[in-house]
Structure formats: structure tokens, C-alpha cells
Design an enzyme around this catalytic site. Structure first.
Site, mmCIF file in Angstrom:
data_model
loop_
_atom_site.group_PDB
_atom_site.id
_atom_site.type_symbol
_atom_site.label_atom_id
_atom_site.label_comp_id
_atom_site.label_asym_id
_atom_site.label_seq_id
_atom_site.Cartn_x
_atom_site.Cartn_y
_atom_site.Cartn_z
ATOM 1 N N HIS A 142 0.786 -1.237 0.000
ATOM 2 C CA HIS A 142 0.000 0.000 0.000
ATOM 3 C C HIS A 142 0.822 1.293 0.000
ATOM 4 O O HIS A 142 0.237 2.374 0.058
ATOM 5 C CB HIS A 142 -1.007 -0.020 1.160
ATOM 6 N N HIS A 143 2.142 1.201 -0.024
ATOM 7 C CA HIS A 143 2.950 2.431 -0.139
ATOM 8 C C HIS A 143 3.345 2.724 -1.582
ATOM 9 O O HIS A 143 4.011 3.716 -1.856
ATOM 10 C CB HIS A 143 4.217 2.344 0.716
ATOM 11 N N CYS A 144 2.975 1.845 -2.508
ATOM 12 C CA CYS A 144 3.372 2.045 -3.904
ATOM 13 C C CYS A 144 2.214 2.677 -4.682
ATOM 14 O O CYS A 144 1.075 2.217 -4.585
ATOM 15 C CB CYS A 144 3.764 0.720 -4.548
#
Length: 356
Positions: A142-144
Site C-alpha cells: 500500500h505504499h506504492c
């Protein structure tokens, strides 16, 4: 534009909608030990589920690697080209020695597992719509976002799964992301910043990575936690806000980012949730989805301790014991043998009553 949809094809109906591949695991000359991540946790989850006789190899959906063509549904060509530089991958995965490896090894040993997990999330999205629920034992990066990786996340699998459904599955036009990893999910937030079809709920430790103020503007329901938050307060907040989110908008799919880095003692999460608290949390989310008949896709996301795999497996077993996940198709009453049996039983009861 026409797409190949190979990730959506050929899943045997006899399989559980549990997606995994041995290719998920990052094992490479001990390099994986340099990251706090248990880089074999996905395989361990599957082994625990096999020991408990929930599944066998023939019942798991084999994840396929996402191709460049799949990835380009969301990612820019420029971003994918950047991953051909070992130092970029070292920065994203936070494994510094990757910097010194030739890129063909980085592709095969680090990025291929992440691409396979990403393919798994896309496959699980379609399975969830078809069967009512699906679990990718990996994924949750979820950080990309479309043009930037970080925090161990090299591909935007959550964005990809949702965009694939919007573009290729008729009737799926609204999605809710319930992100319960300890960290803010800034990748999907940036990707869906101005997309009103996607409702984002995010519950996270407000003091840790990534602290992305811009991305926070995309969160419809933001729950910022203090250091050391414990079970009672946490579960009450999750319950209230999951119910609130799903009452506000009934989506066609829920993507549940079930990070286990909320576990007490996680070096990166900074929260203090017990193993039982994590199992209960997953139950709360699945109950809310299943009671409303909304398909749910779960991805496992962050979780950086050796005991994490056991907790994920225990949670899946608990969901099964409670009948919240079931091998039978649960999307429509007519196709669900349990519902048919209940109908038959009640008809029998009524007939007996009228005969008395």
C-alpha cells in the site's frame, strides 16, 4: 482498449479462493535477514493451514506473475524502467545490499516474488467478486503508487486489483479500501486521490512512516492512533468505523488490507495489539462485509515478526470456523448449498406444522 485477461482465466471451481505461490517467498543468500520482514512468512501461513487440514496444494489457487502489460494498467513505463536499476530497488525494499547485485538477480530474486504477489492480488479481486470472498496470502503493497515505490512496496497491487475490476468486470463500479495496516496507505491514496468511485478508510499510527500529508486528503474515514494503542480501544474504533464506512457507501468490492504489524512488539508499527486482537479484528471486518453481502478481498500486507505467520493462519482458521469463509460459493443464495439446505429445512418444518 482490449486487454489480455490471463490473470482472470482458468481457476478451477474446486479450489478455495485462497491465492498463493511458492514464488512469493524471498530467499536469497541470507539477504532477506537484513530486513525486519520475515521474507518467508507467506509460505509459513500456507504450511500452518495445511497442518490444520484446511487446505491442500490442489485446493489453493496458484498465483501467476503480473506481466508488464498487466502492470501498465496502473504504472507508468517510466516507473517500471526505474526498477531496472538495482539501487532503486534497494531503496524501495529497504535492503541496502541489493544495491550491489546485478539487476538480473534483483529481478529474479526480489522483484519476481513481488510481481507474483501482485498477480495474486489481481486474481483474488476477480475471485472475490465470483465467490463472495478471497484471500491473497501475500500482497498489500500500500505504499506504492503508479509512479513511486517505497516501504518494501514495489508494485501497486491494491490499485491494480481495483482498476482491473473497474475495467474488466461488469457491475463493479464502486470500491471501498479498508486499510488496517499500522502504516498509512499512501500509495493507493495517491492513486485514487480524485476518484469518487473509491472510498478509503485508513486506521494507522499517526507518528510513523510515511506521514504523507498530501495522500491523507484522499482518506474518507481517517482514524489516527497513538503509540501503544491496545486491543479494547483499537477494536472499538475498527468496529465503529467499518460499520460507518459501509453504511455510508455500499461498494461492489471491499479490499481489506490486513497488516499484522499492529502486533505488540512490532519494531515498525508502534502499536500493542495482541494476537487475539488481530484475529478478532479480521472477524469484525469479514462479519461486516458478509452480513451486507459485499464481496471482500483480503491481502496480508505488513507484519514484521516471526510469530506473524501463525497469527494470520489462526485468523483464517477462525474465519472458517465461524462460517465467514466457506469453500462453497457464497455470492448468491441459489448457488449456495448451505442456503438451499436451510430453505429445504424450513419448508419441511412448515409442512410438518401444517400437518399437525
Amino acid at each position: 482498449r482490449p486487454h489480455r485477461t490471463e490473470l482472470y482465466e482458468g481457476v478451477p471451481p474446486t479450489c478455495w479462493p485462497i491465492v498463493y505461490s511458492p514464488d512469493y517467498n524471498i530467499t536469497f543468500m541470507g539477504l532477506e535477514k537484513l530486513h525486519p520482514f520475515d521474507a518467508g512468512k507467506w509460505g509459513k501461513v500456507i504450511n500452518f493451514l495445511k497442518e490444520e487440514k484446511l487446505i491442500g496444494d490442489d485446493l489453493i489457487v496458484q498465483a501467476r506473475e503480473a506481466t508488464d502489460e498487466d502492470l501498465l494498467v496502473v504504472h507508468t513505463r517510466r516507473y517500471l524502467n526505474k526498477l531496472k536499476w538495482s539501487f532503486v530497488v534497494a531503496t524501495i525494499t529497504e535492503i541496502p545490499p541489493v544495491l550491489f547485485l546485478p539487476n538480473f538477480l534483483v529481478q529474479r530474486k526480489v522483484l519476481k516474488p513481488l510481481r507474483t504477489q501482485t498477480g495474486g492480488t489481481i486474481m483474488a479481486g476477480k475471485l472475490a467478486v465470483d465467490r463472495g470472498w478471497a484471500i491473497n496470502v501475500g500482497g498489500g503493497f500500500h505504499h506504492c503508487s503508479s509512479d513511486k515505490g517505497g516501504g518494501f512496496c514495489a508494485y501497486a497491487d491494491i490499485t491494480l486489483a481495483i482498476k482491473f475490476l473497474f475495467e474488466r468486470v461488469p457491475g463493479v463500479c464502486k470500491a471501498t479500501i479498508i486499510d488496517l495496516d499500522a502504516h498509512q496507505g499512501n500509495g493507493h491514496e495517491r492513486d485514487f486521490m480524485n476518484d469518487h468511485r473509491v472510498y478509503i478508510m485508513d486506521v494507522y499510527n499517526r507518528y510513523i512512516y510515511p506521514g504523507d500529508g498530501f495522500a491523507k486528503r484522499a482518506i474518507k474515514r481517517k482514524v489516527e492512533l497513538e503509540w501503544g494503542t491496545e486491543d479494547t480501544e483499537y477494536l472499538q474504533k475498527v468496529h465503529t468505523h467499518v460499520e460507518g464506512a459501509l453504511n455510508e457507501l455500499k461498494p461492489d468490492i471491499i479490499v481489506y488490507n490486513a497488516g499484522t504489524d499492529i502486533l505488540d512488539g512490532d519494531p515498525l508499527g508502534g502499536l500493542a495489539i495482541s494476537p487475539q486482537g488481530i484475529v478478532k479484528r479480521d472477524e469484525v471486518v469479514f462479519k461486516a462485509a458478509r452480513s451486507r453481502g459485499i464481496p471482500i478481498l483480503m491481502v496480508t500486507s505488513g507484519g514484521y515478526q516471526k510469530r506473524t505467520a501463525r497469527i494470520i493462519a489462526d485468523s483464517i482458521l477462525n474465519l472458517h470456523n465461524l462460517g465467514l469463509i466457506d469453500k462453497e460459493l457464497a455470492t448468491s443464495g441459489a448457488e449456495n448449498p448451505k442456503v438451499e439446505q436451510m430453505i429445504r429445512d424450513s419448508v419441511t418444518d412448515l409442512t410438518n406444522l401444517s400437518l399437525q
